[in-house]
Design an enzyme around this catalytic site. Structure first.
Site, short mmCIF file in Angstrom:
data_model
loop_
_atom_site.label_atom_id
_atom_site.label_comp_id
_atom_site.label_asym_id
_atom_site.label_seq_id
_atom_site.Cartn_x
_atom_site.Cartn_y
_atom_site.Cartn_z
N ARG A 1 35.07 39.40 14.12
CA ARG A 1 34.11 38.88 15.18
C ARG A 1 34.15 37.60 14.92
NH1 ARG A 1 29.05 39.72 15.05
NH2 ARG A 1 29.18 41.57 13.98
N TYR B 1 32.21 31.24 42.35
CA TYR B 1 32.29 32.65 41.84
C TYR B 1 31.22 33.40 41.80
CZ TYR B 1 34.29 36.75 39.17
OH TYR B 1 34.64 37.92 38.95
N ASP C 1 34.93 24.66 36.31
CA ASP C 1 35.73 26.00 36.25
C ASP C 1 37.00 25.61 37.00
OD1 ASP C 1 36.72 28.76 36.61
OD2 ASP C 1 34.94 29.46 36.89
N LYS D 1 43.30 35.54 34.86
CA LYS D 1 44.19 35.03 36.10
C LYS D 1 45.57 34.30 35.94
CE LYS D 1 40.02 36.60 37.75
NZ LYS D 1 39.09 35.58 37.97
C1 PLP Z 1 37.73 35.56 37.72
C2 PLP Z 1 36.79 34.57 37.67
C3 PLP Z 1 35.76 34.17 36.81
C4 PLP Z 1 35.51 35.47 35.95
O1 PLP Z 1 36.51 35.54 35.00
P1 PLP Z 1 36.60 37.15 34.12
O2 PLP Z 1 37.83 37.04 33.18
O3 PLP Z 1 36.76 38.13 35.38
O4 PLP Z 1 35.38 37.52 33.54
C5 PLP Z 1 35.30 32.96 36.62
N1 PLP Z 1 35.42 32.15 37.57
C6 PLP Z 1 36.47 32.32 38.64
C7 PLP Z 1 36.61 30.95 39.43
C8 PLP Z 1 37.30 33.33 38.59
O5 PLP Z 1 38.09 33.35 39.53
#
Ligand code: PLP
Length: 370
Positions: A45, A97, A169, A194
């Site tokens: 951790r 998001y 982000d 992603k």
């Molecule tokens: C998918 C996504 C998230 C969250 O990511 P996870 O890995 O699903 O927790 C945050 N911001 C954006 C723009 C996303 O597309």
């Protein structure tokens, strides 16, 4: 070194000549009788060699001072919020998001953190939000799912003039096409789930930062206490994924531009949202801060919700599924996913354009529209 090279050659941690790095699954490492550190790691951790390697790699790719990886994009987002004290304020772009909006609305009140959502594509709205002295400004560019484009440099300059930090982000625009830290922001956040992973088979998140004013220790400490730790296997998978990121994203972008152009020419479509379409309101700014438009296209179908759902039910190559950035093309009626509080138009379909042949993808969408 250019980012394509960095993604493959940093870090150089080859220990025994193996070209592919090993996965170190150990949860614990030997220490001395009074807990003296004998090796670089003690408990999973706190840190793990595969997670360390990934953090080094991502930091180099983002031109960052450092990077902390998490179990998911949401764990990364939550950790950043948890660096703030009660009474602090976050200024969010409005269309971001949906689970970040849920984090703000459902959990931040428990922690005494205030927030406001505004249309930060509009400099006047940004200035009005900054007048309330936020500690942090939270941008998504391009935003999910409406593909809003925000002038990152202008927002960073304005925020810094009132002492606010800025996070972008950049999940929709991985570092091979956009590096927000180069435009002066303090943090870049990614869902590694992603494009970075790129094959719809791992979950992860990361925050890279421009300056290590104790940030690494602070974020790693939050991760340690709250436990949103990336598994060694997932770290290894993302390190593997980012080595092909430049090639994959180049093709995602070329395919997405072809799909966006084809759909913009269709009478059934009211609006195509894609940053590198000349008709897009974000085009000029996108050209300044991105080297390609990304792999996501959102379209508004004439006839609203029912017409959009009809298209989503007729496509054959595109699969109705959430998430994005994988090799396969996905389609999603976001308003159905985001629920009642959504600001996403009912007519909007979000397309994650995969690596298939673009003419096959276009033919599938055209057949569904006819
Ligand atoms: C998918 C996504 C998230 C969250 O990511 P996870 O890995 O699903 O927790 C945050 N911001 C954006 C723009 C996303 O597309």
């Amino acid at each position: 070194m250019e980012i394509e090279t960095v993604a493959i050659h940093v870090p150089r941690s080859r220990r025994d000549g193996a070209i592919a790095p090993p996965i170190n699954l150990s949860t614990t490492f030997e220490h001395g009788p009074a807990n003296e550190a004998l090796y670089a790691h003690e408990y999973i951790r706190d840190g793990n060699p595969n997670v360390d390697d990934l953090q080094t790699r991502l930091a180099s790719m983002e031109n960052a001072a450092g990077c902390v990886a998490f179990a998911s994009g949401m764990a990364a987002a939550t950790a950043l919020v948890q660096t703030l004290k009660p009474g602090a304020r976050i200024l969010f772009h409005n269309n971001i998001y949906f689970d970040v909006i849920a984090l703000a609305g459902k959990l931040m009140p428990n922690w005494g953190i205030e927030f406001e959502r505004r249309d930060l594509t509009d400099p006047t709205a940004l200035a009005a939000g900054l007048a309330k002295k936020p500690a942090l400004v939270w941008l998504e560019s391009p935003s999910n799912p409406q593909l809003d484009i925000i002038d990152i440099k202008a927002a960073a300059d304005a925020a810094h003039s009132v002492g606010a930090k800025v996070v972008v982000d950049s999940t929709f625009a991985p570092p091979v096409i956009q590096r927000p830290l180069d435009f002066g922001v303090d943090f870049v956040l990614h869902s590694l789930t992603k494009y970075m992973g790129g094959h719809s088979d791992i979950q992860g998140g990361a925050i890279a930062f421009a300056c290590d004013d104790g940030r690494f220790a602070e974020l790693a400490h939050i991760r340690r206490i709250t436990g949103g730790v990336l598994s060694p296997f997932n770290a290894w998978m993302v390190s593997r994924g980012v080595q092909t990121l430049a090639c994959r994203v180049e093709r995602h972008c070329a395919n997405a531009l072809a799909v966006a152009r084809a759909l913009a020419a269709r009478p059934e479509i009211a609006r195509v949202r894609y940053p590198f379409l000349e008709s897009d309101p974000g085009y000029e700014i996108a050209r300044r801060q991105m080297t390609a438009g990304g792999g996501m296209v959102s379209v508004e179908v004439k006839g609203g919700r029912s017409a959009a759902l009809k298209v989503a039910s007729k496509v054959k190559l595109f699969t109705n599924a959430t998430s994005l950035g994988g090799v396969e093309s996905l389609i999603e009626h976001r308003a159905s996913v985001e629920g009642k509080a959504t600001s996403t138009p009912d007519s909007l379909l979000r397309l994650s354009i995969g690596l298939e042949a673009p003419q096959d993808l276009i033919a599938d969408l055209v057949a569904a529209l006819d």
